[in-house]
Write a protein that holds these residues in place. Sequence first.
Motif, PDB file in Angstrom:
ATOM      1  N   PRO A   3       0.838  -1.200   0.000  1.00  5.23           N
ATOM      2  CA  PRO A   3       0.000   0.000   0.000  1.00  5.23           C
ATOM      3  C   PRO A   3       0.875   1.254   0.000  1.00  5.23           C
ATOM      4  O   PRO A   3       2.010   1.255   0.494  1.00  5.23           O
ATOM      5  CB  PRO A   3      -0.804  -0.124   1.292  1.00  5.23           C
ATOM      6  CG  PRO A   3      -0.032  -1.047   2.153  1.00  5.23           C
ATOM      7  CD  PRO A   3       0.732  -1.954   1.241  1.00  5.23           C
ATOM      8  N   ALA A   7      -2.218   5.493   1.954  1.00  2.00           N
ATOM      9  CA  ALA A   7      -3.104   4.382   2.329  1.00  2.00           C
ATOM     10  C   ALA A   7      -2.790   3.897   3.734  1.00  2.00           C
ATOM     11  O   ALA A   7      -3.696   3.613   4.519  1.00  2.00           O
ATOM     12  CB  ALA A   7      -2.986   3.241   1.323  1.00  2.00           C
ATOM     13  N   THR A  64      -8.265  -1.041   3.661  1.00  2.00           N
ATOM     14  CA  THR A  64      -7.460   0.015   3.045  1.00  2.00           C
ATOM     15  C   THR A  64      -6.012  -0.433   2.910  1.00  2.00           C
ATOM     16  O   THR A  64      -5.363  -0.155   1.896  1.00  2.00           O
ATOM     17  CB  THR A  64      -7.562   1.316   3.860  1.00  2.00           C
ATOM     18  OG1 THR A  64      -8.931   1.740   3.884  1.00  2.00           O
ATOM     19  CG2 THR A  64      -6.717   2.421   3.266  1.00  2.00           C
ATOM     20  N   ARG A  67      -5.643  -2.575  -0.073  1.00  2.00           N
ATOM     21  CA  ARG A  67      -5.960  -1.846  -1.311  1.00  2.00           C
ATOM     22  C   ARG A  67      -7.323  -2.221  -1.867  1.00  2.00           C
ATOM     23  O   ARG A  67      -7.536  -2.275  -3.070  1.00  2.00           O
ATOM     24  CB  ARG A  67      -4.871  -2.064  -2.360  1.00  2.00           C
ATOM     25  CG  ARG A  67      -3.534  -1.547  -1.920  1.00  2.00           C
ATOM     26  CD  ARG A  67      -2.496  -1.780  -2.948  1.00  2.00           C
ATOM     27  NE  ARG A  67      -2.911  -1.126  -4.202  1.00  2.00           N
ATOM     28  CZ  ARG A  67      -2.109  -0.964  -5.224  1.00  2.00           C
ATOM     29  NH1 ARG A  67      -0.891  -1.392  -5.176  1.00  2.00           N
ATOM     30  NH2 ARG A  67      -2.542  -0.377  -6.320  1.00  2.00           N
ATOM     31  N   SER A  69     -11.067  -1.440  -2.774  1.00  2.00           N
ATOM     32  CA  SER A  69     -11.830  -0.226  -3.074  1.00  2.00           C
ATOM     33  C   SER A  69     -13.065  -0.109  -2.176  1.00  2.00           C
ATOM     34  O   SER A  69     -13.478   0.996  -1.828  1.00  2.00           O
ATOM     35  CB  SER A  69     -12.229  -0.193  -4.546  1.00  2.00           C
ATOM     36  OG  SER A  69     -13.080  -1.264  -4.854  1.00  2.00           O
ATOM     37  N   ARG A  72     -12.010   1.707   1.010  1.00  2.00           N
ATOM     38  CA  ARG A  72     -11.813   3.150   0.840  1.00  2.00           C
ATOM     39  C   ARG A  72     -13.154   3.854   0.668  1.00  2.00           C
ATOM     40  O   ARG A  72     -13.377   4.927   1.213  1.00  2.00           O
ATOM     41  CB  ARG A  72     -10.881   3.426  -0.332  1.00  2.00           C
ATOM     42  CG  ARG A  72      -9.453   2.985  -0.071  1.00  2.00           C
ATOM     43  CD  ARG A  72      -8.517   3.461  -1.158  1.00  2.00           C
ATOM     44  NE  ARG A  72      -8.918   3.019  -2.484  1.00  2.00           N
ATOM     45  CZ  ARG A  72      -8.382   2.002  -3.126  1.00  2.00           C
ATOM     46  NH1 ARG A  72      -7.412   1.305  -2.578  1.00  2.00           N
ATOM     47  NH2 ARG A  72      -8.809   1.683  -4.331  1.00  2.00           N
ATOM     48  N   THR A 118      -6.605   6.709  -2.786  1.00  3.96           N
ATOM     49  CA  THR A 118      -7.338   6.236  -3.954  1.00  3.96           C
ATOM     50  C   THR A 118      -6.659   6.711  -5.231  1.00  3.96           C
ATOM     51  O   THR A 118      -6.482   5.938  -6.179  1.00  3.96           O
ATOM     52  CB  THR A 118      -8.795   6.732  -3.915  1.00  3.96           C
ATOM     53  OG1 THR A 118      -9.399   6.255  -2.714  1.00  3.96           O
ATOM     54  CG2 THR A 118      -9.576   6.250  -5.106  1.00  3.96           C
ATOM     55  N   ASP A 121      -3.100   4.812  -5.403  1.00  4.67           N
ATOM     56  CA  ASP A 121      -3.234   3.382  -5.679  1.00  4.67           C
ATOM     57  C   ASP A 121      -3.844   3.133  -7.052  1.00  4.67           C
ATOM     58  O   ASP A 121      -3.493   2.173  -7.720  1.00  4.67           O
ATOM     59  CB  ASP A 121      -4.068   2.693  -4.603  1.00  4.67           C
ATOM     60  CG  ASP A 121      -3.325   2.569  -3.284  1.00  4.67           C
ATOM     61  OD1 ASP A 121      -2.104   2.814  -3.279  1.00  4.67           O
ATOM     62  OD2 ASP A 121      -3.967   2.246  -2.273  1.00  4.67           O
ATOM     63  N   ASP A 125      -2.139   0.897 -10.300  1.00  4.04           N
ATOM     64  CA  ASP A 125      -2.814  -0.382 -10.549  1.00  4.04           C
ATOM     65  C   ASP A 125      -2.657  -0.775 -12.016  1.00  4.04           C
ATOM     66  O   ASP A 125      -3.142  -0.069 -12.904  1.00  4.04           O
ATOM     67  CB  ASP A 125      -4.293  -0.266 -10.188  1.00  4.04           C
ATOM     68  CG  ASP A 125      -4.987  -1.610 -10.121  1.00  4.04           C
ATOM     69  OD1 ASP A 125      -4.438  -2.591 -10.659  1.00  4.04           O
ATOM     70  OD2 ASP A 125      -6.074  -1.666  -9.525  1.00  4.04           O
TER      71      ASP A 125
END
Length: 138
Positions: A3, A7, A64, A67, A69, A72, A118, A121, A125
Amino acid sequence: MRPSGPAVAAAIVLAIEAIALAVVCVIELLALGAGGAASDISGIALIVLTMIAAVALGAFSWGTLRRASWARSGGVVLQVLGVALGLASLSIEPKVWLFTLGVGGTALIGLVLLISATHRDGASDPRLSRDDEPRDRA
């Protein structure tokens, strides 16, 4: 993947909020046992809802770090509610600045960190990489 820094910081804020709500739950439980509640049923309902919120914040903290979603997203919703609660507390006289800053300020910090996490990350991705050009298979 590990993370990002925001995060990790957001997960720490969410965990601190979960612990704070668990402490509030214990205080409510003690007040209920001492007869400090106007209604036992309302007191029990408040304790249950507070514990659900504490468990949710703990799950959002863990998610979180992983990772996820959903974590978050849920964290953002609770942080927005915390900011709203902090702002609403400004309408009470006398103003309780410790509560306003403790709830609203912490929620605002958590909200900024979650949005930053967000963004960071999402940029790293590989599933979200933009590959608009068709590949030549020849």
